[in-house]
Write a protein that holds these residues in place. Structure first.
Motif, PDB file in Angstrom:
ATOM      1  N   TRP A   1     -57.769 -19.915 -13.251  1.00 32.24           N
ATOM      2  CA  TRP A   1     -57.559 -20.791 -14.417  1.00 32.24           C
ATOM      3  C   TRP A   1     -56.065 -20.828 -14.760  1.00 32.24           C
ATOM      4  O   TRP A   1     -55.500 -21.896 -15.029  1.00 32.24           O
ATOM      5  N   ILE A   2     -55.402 -19.661 -14.737  1.00 40.71           N
ATOM      6  CA  ILE A   2     -53.969 -19.601 -15.036  1.00 40.71           C
ATOM      7  C   ILE A   2     -53.178 -20.383 -13.991  1.00 40.71           C
ATOM      8  O   ILE A   2     -52.298 -21.176 -14.331  1.00 40.71           O
ATOM      9  N   ARG A   3     -53.523 -20.168 -12.704  1.00 41.86           N
ATOM     10  CA  ARG A   3     -52.804 -20.883 -11.632  1.00 41.86           C
ATOM     11  C   ARG A   3     -52.895 -22.391 -11.853  1.00 41.86           C
ATOM     12  O   ARG A   3     -51.898 -23.110 -11.716  1.00 41.86           O
ATOM     13  N   ALA A   4     -54.088 -22.857 -12.211  1.00 44.67           N
ATOM     14  CA  ALA A   4     -54.275 -24.290 -12.441  1.00 44.67           C
ATOM     15  C   ALA A   4     -53.453 -24.743 -13.641  1.00 44.67           C
ATOM     16  O   ALA A   4     -52.826 -25.810 -13.620  1.00 44.67           O
ATOM     17  N   ALA A   5     -53.436 -23.924 -14.712  1.00 46.58           N
ATOM     18  CA  ALA A   5     -52.684 -24.278 -15.926  1.00 46.58           C
ATOM     19  C   ALA A   5     -51.198 -24.360 -15.618  1.00 46.58           C
ATOM     20  O   ALA A   5     -50.499 -25.261 -16.092  1.00 46.58           O
ATOM     21  N   VAL A   6     -50.693 -23.430 -14.830  1.00 46.16           N
ATOM     22  CA  VAL A   6     -49.270 -23.424 -14.482  1.00 46.16           C
ATOM     23  C   VAL A   6     -48.946 -24.644 -13.623  1.00 46.16           C
ATOM     24  O   VAL A   6     -47.928 -25.306 -13.833  1.00 46.16           O
ATOM     25  N   GLY A   7     -49.831 -24.973 -12.691  1.00 46.20           N
ATOM     26  CA  GLY A   7     -49.595 -26.125 -11.815  1.00 46.20           C
ATOM     27  C   GLY A   7     -49.567 -27.433 -12.582  1.00 46.20           C
ATOM     28  O   GLY A   7     -48.752 -28.306 -12.324  1.00 46.20           O
ATOM     29  N   LYS A   8     -50.462 -27.510 -13.575  1.00 49.60           N
ATOM     30  CA  LYS A   8     -50.622 -28.754 -14.314  1.00 49.60           C
ATOM     31  C   LYS A   8     -49.386 -29.130 -15.111  1.00 49.60           C
ATOM     32  O   LYS A   8     -49.069 -30.293 -15.278  1.00 49.60           O
ATOM     33  N   THR A   9     -48.700 -28.123 -15.649  1.00 52.75           N
ATOM     34  CA  THR A   9     -47.560 -28.427 -16.514  1.00 52.75           C
ATOM     35  C   THR A   9     -46.255 -28.408 -15.725  1.00 52.75           C
ATOM     36  O   THR A   9     -45.217 -28.174 -16.274  1.00 52.75           O
ATOM     37  N   SER A  10     -46.340 -28.613 -14.425  1.00 53.96           N
ATOM     38  CA  SER A  10     -45.117 -28.711 -13.636  1.00 53.96           C
ATOM     39  C   SER A  10     -45.048 -30.085 -12.973  1.00 53.96           C
ATOM     40  O   SER A  10     -44.939 -30.192 -11.759  1.00 53.96           O
ATOM     41  N   PRO A  11     -45.110 -31.136 -13.777  1.00 54.12           N
ATOM     42  CA  PRO A  11     -45.155 -32.473 -13.184  1.00 54.12           C
ATOM     43  C   PRO A  11     -43.886 -32.818 -12.419  1.00 54.12           C
ATOM     44  O   PRO A  11     -43.935 -33.534 -11.439  1.00 54.12           O
TER      45      PRO A  11
END
Ligand code: ZN
Lengths: 126, 235
Positions: free
Chosen positions: B216-226
């Motif tokens: 979940w954290i990995r996905a959250a970090v990926g999402k906010t790196s547009p």
């Protein structure tokens, strides 16, 4: 006691408004809207307000708190309902979870009542 | 005659805090950092969860911790052993972190490190189920912890935090067999209040569910790196 912080924010906002008035009027009432689905306890807010305004330009001003109920809207039933805070939040008819909140999250300074008599009280505590 | 006047303001009581939170978030965005606000009642296992999280993710992500619930300096030391900066915030007697306090933490981080090197900032809020939910600090996501020892009713009794949470970690699941507690009931109660919340039962002791939380954290970090995504696509 986060009501202390809320009160601080309230006083700062009202002070900014007051300082922008040319005649520095005497504030008689501050009307707040506080939703029931917030972390704010109106009684604690009243108490904090009284303590923190002593000796300031707001001393003696009345805090009028209008509470708004928690009202949710069920998409499936296309109708509003009132969840029972602390007990039950799902739709009483179809048991869908509480999704849309229509009222109850407000934390707002609605309006200020004041007289035209200039206020000679100090801006902050001495 | 004493005339009274009326002026409509319509200003949110938390307006100033909200502005501060937006300012903090703008900094995080500028440095491409994902910030998570971790909230729970005292003793729900925030520090144990943070330890496991740092142990697993610090090799792949650059993490900093802003610590607002330090009972002892020992807690911070426990976290520092993973080579992660831990910035302790003096909350005084406050029952929650606010945007201004976290801004102080960000300032320290900026002073001691190059903030652009970080991927993730974990903010450990003051142990309290009531207040932290109303005070945004600039986070991109809210994480609530609820331990099985707290009982099934907690989400019903303290609904605002569970309403606001993006993810709910039900902690100490290893203890569930020894308690008269129904995990499904906790989940159902939380869902009544927040149908969108992602619920992950975890145990820092047995490791149950931790892999799901890390993902979940990995996905959250990926999402906010547009920016990273778009620059890669553009290349
Ligand atoms: Zn319904």
């Amino acid at each position: 006691m986060h009501e202390t912080d809320m009160t601080k924010a309230l006083i700062i906002t009202v002070r900014d408004w007051w300082a922008s008035q040319p005649e520095r009027p005497e504030v008689s009432k501050i009307h707040l809207i506080v939703g029931q689905f917030t972390c704010v306890e109106p009684a604690s807010l009243q108490f904090a307000f009284e303590v923190q305004t002593r000796g300031t330009f707001l001393a003696g001003a009345e805090l009028v708190i209008q509470e708004t109920p928690l009202i949710a809207f069920c998409q499936a039933c296309a109708s509003e309902y009132r969840p029972e805070i602390g007990l039950h939040y799902a739709c009483p008819s179809c048991h869908a979870p509480m999704d849309d909140i229509r009222s109850g999250r407000e934390l707002k300074i609605d309006r200020i009542e004041y007289g035209k008599t200039p206020c000679i009280k100090p801006l902050t505590k001495p | 005659m004493h005339q009274t006047f009326d002026e409509a303001l319509g200003i949110n009581l938390l307006h100033a805090n909200q502005e501060g939170a937006d300012h903090n978030r703008a900094h995080f965005d500028e440095w491409d950092i994902t910030c998570l606000n971790i909230m729970s009642s005292p003793g729900a296992g925030k520090t144990a969860l943070l330890e496991k999280t740092l142990a697993a993710l610090s090799p792949e992500l650059n993490i900093a911790v802003i610590e607002g619930d330090m009972t002892t300096e020992l807690d911070a030391d426990r976290l520092r052993q993973y080579g992660v900066p831990v910035i302790a915030i003096n909350t005084g007697r406050s029952c929650h972190l606010d945007a201004r306090m976290v801004a102080g933490g960000i300032h320290q981080l900026k002073h001691q490190h190059n903030p652009a090197n970080f991927d993730l900032v974990l903010v450990e809020n003051v142990g309290n189920l009531v207040c932290p939910a109303e005070f945004e600090v600039g986070e991109h996501g809210k994480v609530a912890l609820l331990s099985v020892t707290e009982g099934e009713d907690k989400p019903l009794k303290y609904p605002v935090m569970f309403r606001e949470a993006d993810v709910l970690l039900i902690t100490k699941t290893d203890l569930a067999p020894y308690l008269d507690v129904d995990l499904n009931q906790i989940v159902a109660n939380a869902r009544q209040i927040n149908p969108q919340v992602k619920i992950i039962p975890v145990s820092a002791k047995t490791g149950e569910g931790l892999a799901v939380w890390f993902d979940w954290i990995r996905a959250a970090v990926g999402k906010t790196s547009p920016q990273l995504v778009s620059s890669a696509e553009g290349a």
